[in-house]
Design an enzyme around this catalytic site. Structure first.
Site, PDB file in Angstrom:
ATOM      1  N   CYS A   1       0.866  -1.179   0.000  1.00  0.00           N
ATOM      2  CA  CYS A   1       0.000   0.000   0.000  1.00  0.00           C
ATOM      3  C   CYS A   1       0.909   1.236   0.000  1.00  0.00           C
ATOM      4  CB  CYS A   1      -0.993  -0.013   1.165  1.00  0.00           C
ATOM      5  SG  CYS A   1      -0.284   0.197   2.813  1.00  0.00           S
ATOM      6  N   THR A   2       0.424   2.335   0.532  1.00  0.00           N
ATOM      7  CA  THR A   2       1.210   3.579   0.491  1.00  0.00           C
ATOM      8  C   THR A   2       2.214   3.651   1.634  1.00  0.00           C
ATOM      9  OG1 THR A   2      -0.658   4.696  -0.564  1.00  0.00           O
ATOM     10  CG2 THR A   2       1.072   6.101   0.357  1.00  0.00           C
ATOM     11  N   GLY A   3       1.725   3.752   2.861  1.00  0.00           N
ATOM     12  CA  GLY A   3       2.608   3.967   4.010  1.00  0.00           C
ATOM     13  C   GLY A   3       2.912   2.744   4.837  1.00  0.00           C
ATOM     14  N   ASN A   4       2.304   1.602   4.505  1.00  0.00           N
ATOM     15  CA  ASN A   4       2.499   0.340   5.213  1.00  0.00           C
ATOM     16  C   ASN A   4       2.145   0.447   6.698  1.00  0.00           C
ATOM     17  OD1 ASN A   4       5.139  -1.942   6.074  1.00  0.00           O
ATOM     18  ND2 ASN A   4       3.193  -2.494   5.170  1.00  0.00           N
ATOM     19  N   THR A   5       1.081   1.220   6.975  1.00  0.00           N
ATOM     20  CA  THR A   5       0.599   1.314   8.356  1.00  0.00           C
ATOM     21  C   THR A   5      -0.878   0.959   8.488  1.00  0.00           C
ATOM     22  OG1 THR A   5       0.103   3.679   8.139  1.00  0.00           O
ATOM     23  CG2 THR A   5       2.291   3.081   9.030  1.00  0.00           C
ATOM     24  N   CYS A   6      -1.588   0.774   7.372  1.00  0.00           N
ATOM     25  CA  CYS A   6      -3.031   0.499   7.435  1.00  0.00           C
ATOM     26  C   CYS A   6      -3.407  -0.729   6.613  1.00  0.00           C
ATOM     27  CB  CYS A   6      -3.839   1.698   6.919  1.00  0.00           C
ATOM     28  SG  CYS A   6      -3.534   3.255   7.757  1.00  0.00           S
ATOM     29  N   ARG A   7      -3.590  -0.537   5.300  1.00  0.00           N
ATOM     30  CA  ARG A   7      -4.145  -1.594   4.453  1.00  0.00           C
ATOM     31  C   ARG A   7      -3.238  -2.800   4.301  1.00  0.00           C
ATOM     32  NH1 ARG A   7      -5.365   2.316  -0.451  1.00  0.00           N
ATOM     33  NH2 ARG A   7      -3.470   3.186   0.448  1.00  0.00           N
TER      34      ARG A   7
ATOM     35  N   ASP B   1      -8.226   3.997   1.167  1.00  0.00           N
ATOM     36  CA  ASP B   1      -7.284   4.193   2.267  1.00  0.00           C
ATOM     37  C   ASP B   1      -8.017   4.774   3.477  1.00  0.00           C
ATOM     38  OD1 ASP B   1      -5.100   4.610   3.900  1.00  0.00           O
ATOM     39  OD2 ASP B   1      -3.996   5.828   2.436  1.00  0.00           O
TER      40      ASP B   1
END
Length: 151
Positions: free
Chosen positions: A8-14, A118
């Site tokens: 994903c984008t920041g590797n903290t959620c999805r 997101d």
């Protein structure tokens, strides 16, 4: 295809939720699972809401973020992104990975809109909705991977 990388984008959620949900779903089936972000800062904890929705499913996570890099791409057999733009970024900056990168929806054959929204900065309910969506897709991915192994 035993080594799966969720992106994903920041590797903290999805992608951490996808990683944890797939790992829990396929425990003991021989898969290695990791996650990374195309714009992640190494070492960031998963978002509080992401951790909470995983805990609500009985999954503990001590995830820290990882920025996508060539080593991770080389390690993986299959790269599954949360959005079409993540896939495009990987194919642009890492053309050697072109043949093994798909959106999660694309790989399992779900037609229609390919992006998983997101929840970053959203409410706990936003994260719950995202987790339900990812969980449904991960269930389908597990079935797809079993069919691939059997063929």
């Amino acid at each position: 295809m035993k080594k799966i990388l969720f992106v994903c984008t920041g590797n903290t959620c999805r992608s951490p939720m996808a990683e944890a949900l797939f790992r829990a779903k396929t425990q003991g089936e021989g898969f290695e699972v990791r996650s990374a972000g195309v714009a992640a800062y190494d070492g960031q904890p998963a978002s509080t809401h992401a951790i909470q929705v995983l805990q609500e499913r009985g999954i503990d996570s001590e995830h820290t973020s990882t920025r996508l890099n060539g080593e991770l791409l080389a390690w993986s057999d299959l790269i599954l992104t949360m959005t079409a733009s993540h896939k495009q970024a990987i194919q642009t900056y890492f053309p050697e990975a072109r043949e093994k990168v798909y959106t999660l929806r694309e790989f399992i054959g779900v037609e229609g809109y390919a992006d998983i929204a997101d929840p970053y900065g959203g409410s706990l309910e936003d994260y719950r909705r995202c987790a339900v969506e990812i969980e449904e897709l991960v269930d389908m991915l597990s079935d797809t991977m079993k069919r691939i192994r059997e063929s």
